[in-house]
Design a protein around this motif. Sequence first.
Motif, mmCIF file in Angstrom:
data_model
loop_
_atom_site.group_PDB
_atom_site.id
_atom_site.type_symbol
_atom_site.label_atom_id
_atom_site.label_comp_id
_atom_site.label_asym_id
_atom_site.label_seq_id
_atom_site.Cartn_x
_atom_site.Cartn_y
_atom_site.Cartn_z
ATOM 1 N N GLU A 1 0.839 -1.189 0.000
ATOM 2 C CA GLU A 1 0.000 0.000 0.000
ATOM 3 C C GLU A 1 0.877 1.242 0.000
ATOM 4 O O GLU A 1 1.912 1.280 0.666
ATOM 5 C CB GLU A 1 -0.932 0.003 1.207
ATOM 6 C CG GLU A 1 -1.955 -1.118 1.132
ATOM 7 C CD GLU A 1 -2.742 -1.289 2.411
ATOM 8 O OE1 GLU A 1 -2.194 -1.009 3.496
ATOM 9 O OE2 GLU A 1 -3.895 -1.715 2.324
ATOM 10 N N TYR A 2 0.440 2.213 -0.758
ATOM 11 C CA TYR A 2 1.107 3.507 -0.820
ATOM 12 C C TYR A 2 0.110 4.542 -0.300
ATOM 13 O O TYR A 2 -1.033 4.581 -0.761
ATOM 14 C CB TYR A 2 1.513 3.828 -2.260
ATOM 15 C CG TYR A 2 1.943 5.260 -2.475
ATOM 16 C CD1 TYR A 2 3.220 5.677 -2.132
ATOM 17 C CD2 TYR A 2 1.056 6.196 -2.987
ATOM 18 C CE1 TYR A 2 3.612 6.997 -2.310
ATOM 19 C CE2 TYR A 2 1.439 7.507 -3.183
ATOM 20 C CZ TYR A 2 2.714 7.904 -2.832
ATOM 21 O OH TYR A 2 3.085 9.204 -3.010
ATOM 22 N N TYR A 3 0.539 5.347 0.670
ATOM 23 C CA TYR A 3 -0.318 6.365 1.273
ATOM 24 C C TYR A 3 0.301 7.747 1.087
ATOM 25 O O TYR A 3 1.496 7.935 1.342
ATOM 26 C CB TYR A 3 -0.460 6.142 2.788
ATOM 27 C CG TYR A 3 -1.125 4.861 3.182
ATOM 28 C CD1 TYR A 3 -2.501 4.795 3.328
ATOM 29 C CD2 TYR A 3 -0.376 3.713 3.432
ATOM 30 C CE1 TYR A 3 -3.128 3.619 3.710
ATOM 31 C CE2 TYR A 3 -0.988 2.532 3.808
ATOM 32 C CZ TYR A 3 -2.356 2.492 3.944
ATOM 33 O OH TYR A 3 -2.970 1.327 4.309
ATOM 34 N N THR A 4 -0.529 8.699 0.677
ATOM 35 C CA THR A 4 -0.115 10.088 0.631
ATOM 36 C C THR A 4 -1.346 10.962 0.839
ATOM 37 O O THR A 4 -2.459 10.448 0.946
ATOM 38 C CB THR A 4 0.607 10.444 -0.698
ATOM 39 O OG1 THR A 4 1.206 11.725 -0.568
ATOM 40 C CG2 THR A 4 -0.343 10.434 -1.867
ATOM 41 N N VAL A 5 -1.127 12.260 0.913
ATOM 42 C CA VAL A 5 -2.223 13.218 1.096
ATOM 43 C C VAL A 5 -2.117 14.253 -0.020
ATOM 44 O O VAL A 5 -1.023 14.744 -0.319
ATOM 45 C CB VAL A 5 -2.132 13.888 2.490
ATOM 46 C CG1 VAL A 5 -3.201 14.953 2.646
ATOM 47 C CG2 VAL A 5 -2.260 12.847 3.586
ATOM 48 N N SER A 6 -3.243 14.579 -0.625
ATOM 49 C CA SER A 6 -3.269 15.545 -1.721
ATOM 50 C C SER A 6 -2.915 16.946 -1.222
ATOM 51 O O SER A 6 -3.347 17.358 -0.147
ATOM 52 C CB SER A 6 -4.646 15.561 -2.372
ATOM 53 O OG SER A 6 -4.737 16.597 -3.322
ATOM 54 N N ASP A 7 -2.164 17.666 -2.044
ATOM 55 C CA ASP A 7 -1.851 19.060 -1.720
ATOM 56 C C ASP A 7 -2.856 20.013 -2.371
ATOM 57 O O ASP A 7 -2.756 21.229 -2.219
ATOM 58 C CB ASP A 7 -0.426 19.409 -2.150
ATOM 59 C CG ASP A 7 -0.213 19.268 -3.658
ATOM 60 O OD1 ASP A 7 -1.169 18.962 -4.400
ATOM 61 O OD2 ASP A 7 0.939 19.455 -4.099
ATOM 62 N N GLY A 8 -3.812 19.488 -3.113
ATOM 63 C CA GLY A 8 -4.832 20.305 -3.758
ATOM 64 C C GLY A 8 -4.393 20.902 -5.079
ATOM 65 O O GLY A 8 -5.157 21.622 -5.718
ATOM 66 N N GLU A 9 -3.174 20.610 -5.521
ATOM 67 C CA GLU A 9 -2.654 21.187 -6.769
ATOM 68 C C GLU A 9 -2.120 20.141 -7.739
ATOM 69 O O GLU A 9 -2.228 20.300 -8.943
ATOM 70 C CB GLU A 9 -1.538 22.188 -6.448
ATOM 71 C CG GLU A 9 -1.993 23.369 -5.621
ATOM 72 C CD GLU A 9 -0.838 24.270 -5.213
ATOM 73 O OE1 GLU A 9 0.288 24.087 -5.723
ATOM 74 O OE2 GLU A 9 -1.067 25.151 -4.375
ATOM 75 N N SER A 10 -1.523 19.087 -7.210
ATOM 76 C CA SER A 10 -0.815 18.120 -8.046
ATOM 77 C C SER A 10 -1.720 16.970 -8.492
ATOM 78 O O SER A 10 -2.592 16.515 -7.747
ATOM 79 C CB SER A 10 0.378 17.556 -7.274
ATOM 80 O OG SER A 10 1.055 16.611 -8.062
ATOM 81 N N LYS A 11 -1.456 16.478 -9.721
ATOM 82 C CA LYS A 11 -2.134 15.279 -10.223
ATOM 83 C C LYS A 11 -1.138 14.135 -10.381
ATOM 84 O O LYS A 11 -1.457 13.118 -10.950
ATOM 85 C CB LYS A 11 -2.805 15.576 -11.570
ATOM 86 C CG LYS A 11 -3.989 16.502 -11.440
ATOM 87 C CD LYS A 11 -4.924 16.416 -12.630
ATOM 88 C CE LYS A 11 -4.375 17.068 -13.853
ATOM 89 N NZ LYS A 11 -5.337 17.027 -14.984
ATOM 90 N N SER A 12 0.061 14.323 -9.843
ATOM 91 C CA SER A 12 1.099 13.311 -9.906
ATOM 92 C C SER A 12 1.656 13.087 -8.496
ATOM 93 O O SER A 12 1.939 14.039 -7.770
ATOM 94 C CB SER A 12 2.211 13.785 -10.846
ATOM 95 O OG SER A 12 3.244 12.837 -10.890
ATOM 96 N N TYR A 13 1.810 11.819 -8.143
ATOM 97 C CA TYR A 13 2.310 11.455 -6.809
ATOM 98 C C TYR A 13 3.445 10.463 -6.985
ATOM 99 O O TYR A 13 3.314 9.467 -7.692
ATOM 100 C CB TYR A 13 1.190 10.856 -5.953
ATOM 101 C CG TYR A 13 0.031 11.804 -5.803
ATOM 102 C CD1 TYR A 13 0.045 12.799 -4.847
ATOM 103 C CD2 TYR A 13 -1.070 11.715 -6.657
ATOM 104 C CE1 TYR A 13 -1.015 13.693 -4.722
ATOM 105 C CE2 TYR A 13 -2.137 12.598 -6.535
ATOM 106 C CZ TYR A 13 -2.101 13.574 -5.576
ATOM 107 O OH TYR A 13 -3.131 14.465 -5.461
ATOM 108 N N LYS A 14 4.564 10.747 -6.324
ATOM 109 C CA LYS A 14 5.748 9.895 -6.409
ATOM 110 C C LYS A 14 6.008 9.261 -5.048
ATOM 111 O O LYS A 14 5.441 9.663 -4.041
ATOM 112 C CB LYS A 14 6.945 10.719 -6.870
ATOM 113 C CG LYS A 14 6.729 11.300 -8.256
ATOM 114 C CD LYS A 14 7.940 12.029 -8.744
ATOM 115 C CE LYS A 14 7.619 12.554 -10.146
ATOM 116 N NZ LYS A 14 8.759 13.101 -10.810
ATOM 117 N N GLU A 15 6.900 8.281 -5.052
ATOM 118 C CA GLU A 15 7.219 7.577 -3.808
ATOM 119 C C GLU A 15 7.667 8.539 -2.718
ATOM 120 O O GLU A 15 7.325 8.364 -1.560
ATOM 121 C CB GLU A 15 8.286 6.508 -4.060
ATOM 122 C CG GLU A 15 7.771 5.320 -4.834
ATOM 123 C CD GLU A 15 8.830 4.266 -5.084
ATOM 124 O OE1 GLU A 15 10.033 4.505 -4.827
ATOM 125 O OE2 GLU A 15 8.451 3.178 -5.549
#
Length: 115
Positions: A38-52
Amino acid sequence: MASKNRDRNHFIKPFLTIPLIPPVISRHHLPKKVEVYEYYTVSDGESKSYKEVDGIPELGKQVILAPSQVSYMNLFINGVLQPKDCYAVQKGEITLKTEDVPPKGAPVILQMLKF
């Protein structure tokens, strides 16, 4: 009436038995080993790309495996399962194909299953 009762008593009762079933050689299939990443992150409200590197480090090492390395993937944004057409995954990165971005603070969870 007496003759009808007498005729009924002369019927032969059926002989019922339980059918014999030949023994079956049982084949035990052990459940397949399933690895869940599982990979968990939180949106910053601007980005549509999430990296490790955007993963939450308090939850341990965050990895995004290549689709060829896993059997199945699910992406959840703000707790809602996303259709496969709305995102692309490559090793180390998730890219959203939607016009809008997730709201700031929305959890983004990529579930990866390997059978």
